[in-house]
Design a protein around this motif. Structure first.
Motif, PDB file in Angstrom:
ATOM      1  N   UNK A   1       0.846  -1.193   0.000  1.00 26.80           N
ATOM      2  CA  UNK A   1       0.000   0.000   0.000  1.00 26.80           C
ATOM      3  C   UNK A   1       0.884   1.246   0.000  1.00 26.80           C
ATOM      4  N   UNK A   2       0.533   2.228  -0.812  1.00 25.90           N
ATOM      5  CA  UNK A   2       1.343   3.442  -0.932  1.00 25.90           C
ATOM      6  C   UNK A   2       1.284   4.268   0.352  1.00 25.90           C
ATOM      7  N   UNK A   3       2.359   5.014   0.652  1.00 23.70           N
ATOM      8  CA  UNK A   3       2.404   5.835   1.883  1.00 23.70           C
ATOM      9  C   UNK A   3       1.237   6.809   1.988  1.00 23.70           C
ATOM     10  N   UNK A   4       0.807   7.380   0.839  1.00 24.99           N
ATOM     11  CA  UNK A   4      -0.291   8.348   0.854  1.00 24.99           C
ATOM     12  C   UNK A   4      -1.599   7.705   1.305  1.00 24.99           C
ATOM     13  N   UNK A   5      -1.779   6.427   0.944  1.00 22.01           N
ATOM     14  CA  UNK A   5      -2.991   5.707   1.324  1.00 22.01           C
ATOM     15  C   UNK A   5      -2.889   5.197   2.758  1.00 22.01           C
ATOM     16  N   UNK A   6      -1.697   4.768   3.163  1.00 23.54           N
ATOM     17  CA  UNK A   6      -1.489   4.262   4.527  1.00 23.54           C
ATOM     18  C   UNK A   6      -1.910   5.300   5.568  1.00 23.54           C
ATOM     19  N   UNK A   7      -1.698   6.569   5.260  1.00 20.61           N
ATOM     20  CA  UNK A   7      -2.053   7.647   6.197  1.00 20.61           C
ATOM     21  C   UNK A   7      -3.530   7.624   6.573  1.00 20.61           C
ATOM     22  N   UNK A   8      -4.349   7.061   5.696  1.00 19.39           N
ATOM     23  CA  UNK A   8      -5.793   7.067   5.925  1.00 19.39           C
ATOM     24  C   UNK A   8      -6.318   5.771   6.542  1.00 19.39           C
ATOM     25  N   UNK A   9      -5.412   4.823   6.794  1.00 26.44           N
ATOM     26  CA  UNK A   9      -5.831   3.551   7.387  1.00 26.44           C
ATOM     27  C   UNK A   9      -6.046   3.736   8.888  1.00 26.44           C
ATOM     28  N   UNK A  10      -7.212   3.354   9.359  1.00 31.65           N
ATOM     29  CA  UNK A  10      -7.517   3.478  10.786  1.00 31.65           C
ATOM     30  C   UNK A  10      -7.298   2.168  11.539  1.00 31.65           C
ATOM     31  N   UNK A  11      -7.331   1.047  10.799  1.00 33.96           N
ATOM     32  CA  UNK A  11      -7.179  -0.265  11.446  1.00 33.96           C
ATOM     33  C   UNK A  11      -6.280  -1.165  10.596  1.00 33.96           C
ATOM     34  N   UNK A  12      -4.962  -1.199  10.885  1.00 36.34           N
ATOM     35  CA  UNK A  12      -4.069  -2.102  10.169  1.00 36.34           C
ATOM     36  C   UNK A  12      -4.375  -3.557  10.540  1.00 36.34           C
TER      37      UNK A  12
END
Length: 248
Positions: free
Chosen positions: A207-218
């Protein structure tokens, strides 16, 4: 008999540039074509070998039929071994995606998935488990790529695929965002609730860093053996199976 210009036109649809320009994509094989006939897709023309004409179902009057010889199918097919039928299907307009359409359900989100076979398999898997929508980043492989369409085995006719700017879309919605990451919580111990977006990343980069920022539950699929990673289509199948299990 197909003219040289017809052959040239159909062969041009093997390329994304011309599929986009003409708004048409190719579907091959009678089983897949039947799925699109029964769907909301608009079929432009079906090319068929006369020996297999009896396999065609009753068709709406607005579908053009064109008889071709095996040698002609060889020229226009994307397959090494043509299957006797080739259809040109209109590409639907990319629909706007609204948050309310994602409530009370889980939706797969694909960030940069590049392999046509993986994309097609994920669409087919989503269909198997009853997922009706998939969201893709613009840099994901095109779903109307002939190899992708072939790999879906007709499931593309039932699963709507949306393309959108993922960071902007994720930042603007209030639905929980789960992301497949190596350092996440086990999917078997995760409190999923009753809705969410489940993000799967690129085959090599994740997953790209820009998208990871929006993940609330890894979340992660626990590794028991020594393999370095899982194929993204296999991961999608495991996530789909687990989400269906916890909801039922």
């Amino acid at each position: 008999m197909l003219s040289k210009s017809q052959i040239s036109f159909i062969k041009s649809l093997h390329q994304k540039k011309y599929r986009k320009e003409h708004g048409l994509f190719i579907v091959e094989g009678i089983k897949s074509i039947k799925e699109f006939i029964r769907s909301n897709y608009h079929i432009h023309t079906i090319f068929y070998n006369s020996e297999q004409y009896n396999l065609l179902p009753k068709l709406p009057a607005n579908i053009n039929l064109f008889e071709v010889k095996n040698a002609e199918l060889d020229k226009i097919s994307t397959l090494q071994t043509p299957q006797g039928f080739l259809a040109l299907v209109h590409i639907p307009k990319n629909q706007p995606l609204e948050e309310r359409e994602l409530k009370n359900q889980f939706t797969l989100v694909l960030d940069g998935v590049q392999d046509p076979g993986n994309m097609g398999t994920i669409i087919r898997t989503a269909d198997w488990f009853g997922f009706k929508k998939i969201i893709c980043s613009p840099d994901s492989v095109e779903v109307f790529n002939p190899k992708t369409v072939q790999a879906t085995m007709g499931s593309l006719a039932r699963v709507t695929v949306f393309e959108t700017d993922l960071p902007a879309f994720l930042a603007s919605n209030k639905i929980p965002v789960f992301g497949a990451l190596l350092d996440g919580a086990s999917i078997y111990k995760t409190e999923w609730g009753n809705e969410g977006l489940v993000i799967l990343g690129n085959e090599g980069k994740g997953i790209s860093p820009e998208v990871i920022k929006n993940i609330t539950k890894p979340v992660t699929i626990p590794r028991i053996g020594e393999a370095e990673s899982l194929n993204v289509a296999v991961s999608a199948a495991i996530f789909c199976a687990e989400l269906v299990r916890v909801r039922n």
